[in-house]
Design a protein around this motif. Sequence first.
Motif, PDB file in Angstrom:
ATOM      1  N   MET A  74      49.423  34.966  54.661  1.00 18.93           N
ATOM      2  CA  MET A  74      48.196  35.036  54.321  1.00 18.93           C
ATOM      3  C   MET A  74      47.560  33.558  54.501  1.00 18.93           C
ATOM      4  O   MET A  74      46.574  33.207  55.028  1.00 18.93           O
ATOM      5  CB  MET A  74      47.664  35.481  52.929  1.00 18.93           C
ATOM      6  CG  MET A  74      46.410  35.395  52.607  1.00 18.93           C
ATOM      7  SD  MET A  74      45.811  36.677  51.184  1.00 18.93           S
ATOM      8  CE  MET A  74      47.049  36.424  50.169  1.00 18.93           C
ATOM      9  N   THR A  75      48.432  32.720  53.856  1.00 17.72           N
ATOM     10  CA  THR A  75      48.202  31.249  53.781  1.00 17.72           C
ATOM     11  C   THR A  75      48.090  30.528  55.293  1.00 17.72           C
ATOM     12  O   THR A  75      46.871  30.016  55.506  1.00 17.72           O
ATOM     13  CB  THR A  75      49.176  30.413  53.207  1.00 17.72           C
ATOM     14  OG1 THR A  75      49.396  30.762  52.159  1.00 17.72           O
ATOM     15  CG2 THR A  75      49.060  28.904  53.186  1.00 17.72           C
ATOM     16  N   ARG A  76      48.641  31.057  56.250  1.00 19.32           N
ATOM     17  CA  ARG A  76      48.594  30.609  57.533  1.00 19.32           C
ATOM     18  C   ARG A  76      47.221  31.062  58.229  1.00 19.32           C
ATOM     19  O   ARG A  76      46.376  30.340  58.856  1.00 19.32           O
ATOM     20  CB  ARG A  76      49.555  31.177  58.361  1.00 19.32           C
ATOM     21  CG  ARG A  76      51.149  30.644  57.851  1.00 19.32           C
ATOM     22  CD  ARG A  76      52.162  31.076  59.023  1.00 19.32           C
ATOM     23  NE  ARG A  76      53.613  30.496  58.700  1.00 19.32           N
ATOM     24  CZ  ARG A  76      54.415  31.381  58.232  1.00 19.32           C
ATOM     25  NH1 ARG A  76      54.376  32.721  58.233  1.00 19.32           N
ATOM     26  NH2 ARG A  76      55.655  30.819  57.851  1.00 19.32           N
ATOM     27  N   ALA A  77      47.020  32.587  57.768  1.00 17.13           N
ATOM     28  CA  ALA A  77      45.745  33.031  58.419  1.00 17.13           C
ATOM     29  C   ALA A  77      44.594  32.246  57.603  1.00 17.13           C
ATOM     30  O   ALA A  77      43.387  32.049  58.537  1.00 17.13           O
ATOM     31  CB  ALA A  77      45.709  34.422  57.943  1.00 17.13           C
ATOM     32  N   LEU A  78      44.455  32.010  56.386  1.00 19.24           N
ATOM     33  CA  LEU A  78      43.157  31.483  55.985  1.00 19.24           C
ATOM     34  C   LEU A  78      43.212  29.806  56.520  1.00 19.24           C
ATOM     35  O   LEU A  78      42.125  29.427  56.575  1.00 19.24           O
ATOM     36  CB  LEU A  78      43.607  31.207  54.407  1.00 19.24           C
ATOM     37  CG  LEU A  78      43.550  32.513  53.522  1.00 19.24           C
ATOM     38  CD1 LEU A  78      44.165  32.470  52.255  1.00 19.24           C
ATOM     39  CD2 LEU A  78      42.095  32.702  53.280  1.00 19.24           C
ATOM     40  N   ALA A  79      44.359  29.359  56.741  1.00 19.16           N
ATOM     41  CA  ALA A  79      44.177  27.895  57.332  1.00 19.16           C
ATOM     42  C   ALA A  79      43.533  27.777  58.662  1.00 19.16           C
ATOM     43  O   ALA A  79      42.821  27.296  58.985  1.00 19.16           O
ATOM     44  CB  ALA A  79      45.913  27.359  57.520  1.00 19.16           C
TER      45      ALA A  79
END
Length: 246
Positions: A158-163
């Motif tokens: 999710m962190t990667r997608a948010l980034a």
Amino acid sequence: MSTLDGKVAIVTGGASGIGRATALLFAREGAKVVVADLDGAGAEAVAEAAGGVAVQADVSDPADCERIVRTATETYGGLHVLFNNAGIIRRTTALDIDVEEWDRVMAVNVRSVFLMCKYAIPAMSGGGSIVNTGSGWGLKGGGNALSYCASKAAVVNMTRALAIDHAKAGIRVNSVNPGDTDTPMLREEAKQLNEDWAAFEKDAADRPMGRSGTPDEIAQAVLFLASDAASYITGSALVVDGGGLA
């Protein structure tokens, strides 16, 4: 100037462990800190020590998450840093965890990150930094920790997608992924497994550096990711584990 002079930061799960260490470090580095935790008295104590404000909140609740962000913006006039640190662990397999326990782990560890970002990102009008607490077990599997491993893997991706979604708004999103760290949660794990603390602690130290981490060491990594020193880093999973994954 200190690293976070003029910044407003929210720390969830801020009453103890890594959250507490990070809230206090942020304050020492010049930030105005909002400490959020289900443990209201604990949050108050940390906020008082940090010269900030406390919010008693359940971060799996949308209204509470919105209230945390509103407290930051109404008290301090903005928001620049969000540290999504609240989390729980259940040391179980698929066979011995019940559905309610599974859902609670996912609510506290995953849903909370989504909710806090949903309300915090619009408040970061001039850009900002979000740091999410993952885990070494979000990057590889572990025994008797099915729901925790699944939840932390979700946080890492999710962190990667948010980034990707929010880079053009000047918002960086990264995860910090600790190994075993001497916190109340680690001691709770030993209790859940009915293991002697001394033996459990020895096993936790079985890594190249020969010891478990401290909350202050993880806080330093969070500070780096939150600060302008990491201005070209987003979508990354920073491992802080004394060489355990290596």
